[in-house]
Design a protein around this motif. Sequence first.
Motif, mmCIF file in Angstrom:
data_model
loop_
_atom_site.group_PDB
_atom_site.id
_atom_site.type_symbol
_atom_site.label_atom_id
_atom_site.label_comp_id
_atom_site.label_asym_id
_atom_site.label_seq_id
_atom_site.Cartn_x
_atom_site.Cartn_y
_atom_site.Cartn_z
ATOM 1 N N ILE A 1 5.003 9.213 -7.997
ATOM 2 C CA ILE A 1 3.504 9.853 -7.509
ATOM 3 C C ILE A 1 2.618 9.680 -8.186
ATOM 4 C CG2 ILE A 1 3.592 11.765 -7.011
ATOM 5 C CD1 ILE A 1 6.464 12.609 -6.807
ATOM 6 N N ARG A 2 1.615 9.729 -7.193
ATOM 7 C CA ARG A 2 0.380 10.278 -7.512
ATOM 8 C C ARG A 2 -0.343 11.190 -7.312
ATOM 9 N NH1 ARG A 2 -4.941 6.916 -6.242
ATOM 10 N NH2 ARG A 2 -3.052 5.282 -5.554
ATOM 11 N N ARG A 3 -0.721 12.155 -7.840
ATOM 12 C CA ARG A 3 -1.244 13.523 -7.381
ATOM 13 C C ARG A 3 -2.797 13.320 -7.493
ATOM 14 N NH1 ARG A 3 2.191 17.892 -10.067
ATOM 15 N NH2 ARG A 3 4.175 17.001 -10.071
ATOM 16 N N ARG A 4 -3.427 13.613 -6.702
ATOM 17 C CA ARG A 4 -5.191 13.385 -5.827
ATOM 18 C C ARG A 4 -5.311 15.387 -5.604
ATOM 19 N NH1 ARG A 4 -8.800 11.874 -5.616
ATOM 20 N NH2 ARG A 4 -9.457 10.812 -3.728
ATOM 21 N N ILE A 5 -6.194 15.672 -6.306
ATOM 22 C CA ILE A 5 -6.627 17.267 -6.075
ATOM 23 C C ILE A 5 -8.142 17.196 -5.947
ATOM 24 C CG2 ILE A 5 -6.672 19.469 -6.764
ATOM 25 C CD1 ILE A 5 -4.425 18.594 -6.765
ATOM 26 N N VAL A 6 -8.591 17.298 -4.482
ATOM 27 C CA VAL A 6 -10.042 17.374 -3.805
ATOM 28 C C VAL A 6 -9.981 19.388 -3.949
ATOM 29 C CG1 VAL A 6 -9.338 15.423 -3.429
ATOM 30 C CG2 VAL A 6 -8.888 17.071 -1.814
ATOM 31 N N GLU B 1 4.163 3.523 -3.537
ATOM 32 C CA GLU B 1 3.999 4.795 -4.462
ATOM 33 C C GLU B 1 3.614 5.535 -2.857
ATOM 34 O OE1 GLU B 1 0.495 5.424 -7.816
ATOM 35 O OE2 GLU B 1 0.084 3.999 -5.994
ATOM 36 N N LEU B 2 3.823 7.249 -3.870
ATOM 37 C CA LEU B 2 3.722 8.485 -2.645
ATOM 38 C C LEU B 2 2.153 8.449 -3.774
ATOM 39 C CD1 LEU B 2 4.093 9.854 -0.345
ATOM 40 C CD2 LEU B 2 5.254 10.988 -2.095
ATOM 41 N N LEU C 1 1.122 -0.975 0.000
ATOM 42 C CA LEU C 1 -0.592 -0.018 -0.287
ATOM 43 C C LEU C 1 0.625 0.886 -0.143
ATOM 44 C CD1 LEU C 1 -2.817 -0.927 2.326
ATOM 45 C CD2 LEU C 1 -2.633 -0.747 -0.190
ATOM 46 N N PRO C 2 0.637 2.026 -0.411
ATOM 47 C CA PRO C 2 1.686 3.331 -0.716
ATOM 48 C C PRO C 2 1.550 4.342 0.625
ATOM 49 C CG PRO C 2 -0.912 4.040 -1.424
ATOM 50 C CD PRO C 2 -0.441 2.824 -1.272
ATOM 51 N N GLY D 1 12.241 19.730 -7.259
ATOM 52 C CA GLY D 1 13.204 19.005 -6.441
ATOM 53 C C GLY D 1 13.339 17.487 -5.855
ATOM 54 N N TRP D 2 11.891 17.016 -5.165
ATOM 55 C CA TRP D 2 11.850 15.683 -4.103
ATOM 56 C C TRP D 2 11.825 14.838 -5.269
ATOM 57 C CZ3 TRP D 2 13.228 16.268 0.284
ATOM 58 C CH2 TRP D 2 13.230 17.472 1.327
ATOM 59 N N GLN D 3 11.614 14.822 -6.548
ATOM 60 C CA GLN D 3 10.888 13.998 -7.669
ATOM 61 C C GLN D 3 12.654 13.383 -7.960
ATOM 62 O OE1 GLN D 3 7.991 15.761 -9.482
ATOM 63 N NE2 GLN D 3 7.275 13.834 -9.560
ATOM 64 N N GLU D 4 13.449 14.796 -8.111
ATOM 65 C CA GLU D 4 14.638 14.745 -8.947
ATOM 66 C C GLU D 4 15.043 13.285 -7.622
ATOM 67 O OE1 GLU D 4 13.288 17.487 -8.913
ATOM 68 O OE2 GLU D 4 13.071 16.875 -11.222
#
Length: 293
Positions: free
Chosen positions: A235-240, A188-189, A159-160, A225-228
């Motif tokens: 990374i999976r992004r969630r916008i709510v 995953e994050l 699980l992430p 910078g963090w991904q580098e």
Amino acid sequence: MSESSSEFGILVGVDGSPEAHSAVRWAVQEAALRHRPITLMHVVAPVVVTWPIEAVVTSFYEWQEDNAKSVIEQSQETVAAATAGAPPPEVRVEVRHGGAVTEFADASAHADLMVVGSRGLGPVGGAVLGSVSRALLHHAKCPVVVTREGVVGKPHDTLPVLLGIDGSPASENATAFAFDEASRRGVELVVLHAWSDVAVFPILGMDWHQYEQQGHEVLGERLAGWQERYPDVAIRRRIVCDKPARWLIDESRQAQLVVVGSRGRGGISSMLLGSVSTAVAESALAPVAVVRG
């Protein structure tokens, strides 16, 4: 990320409660990931009396000392059981006398991470978050992980890690912590950002797509910078649209760890713990790490 040399390593508060044993089991997993020792810490509360009953006080003091020894021994057994045949971490023991919050907060200055159960053996057994755990979220000098009996994931869980970002600079340390945890665990994050802290949708005439794009821009800035630095972390992004606490609690069902900052974009900057962090620590269905800004 380089390892620190904090004296206590992973500091675990133990009192013999089921939640404390849950904290120990989580700490064993974390110690293996970080290659750090575990310190089992129990605090013996002072005896306060208002009339001379020396014999009773002496007897109670002896019971406290015997109980402290039993709590530590049971916690050590939990460590052994949680290793599941793997090499056990180095285990240290710390027994202190004084106020629980004060002693744990002082010790946290010498720890990489503190782990506590959601509630202990206090007088309000039904409380969602115990008074000591809640106070440590405010006063600990290192990140605090709150665990709950029955929700600690299995070793090598797929699980992430779930990170809540509100766009404030205070969430930067939480972001660093979440990336590091996801990297160590090889998962995953999921990064969740809420456009507003309150219920605002649906409101006639508001273009959600516009605000969604703004949310992605905020995340782009905060994740720069963090991904580098952690190319191994997907990374999976969630916008709510609103109510980040509700979304984080709901998403925690499918996460092995939730990471939030100690306070966010609220108007009272002097508050050490924001309402979102408090709600998530109380109700999430996964261990929650609260990271000071």
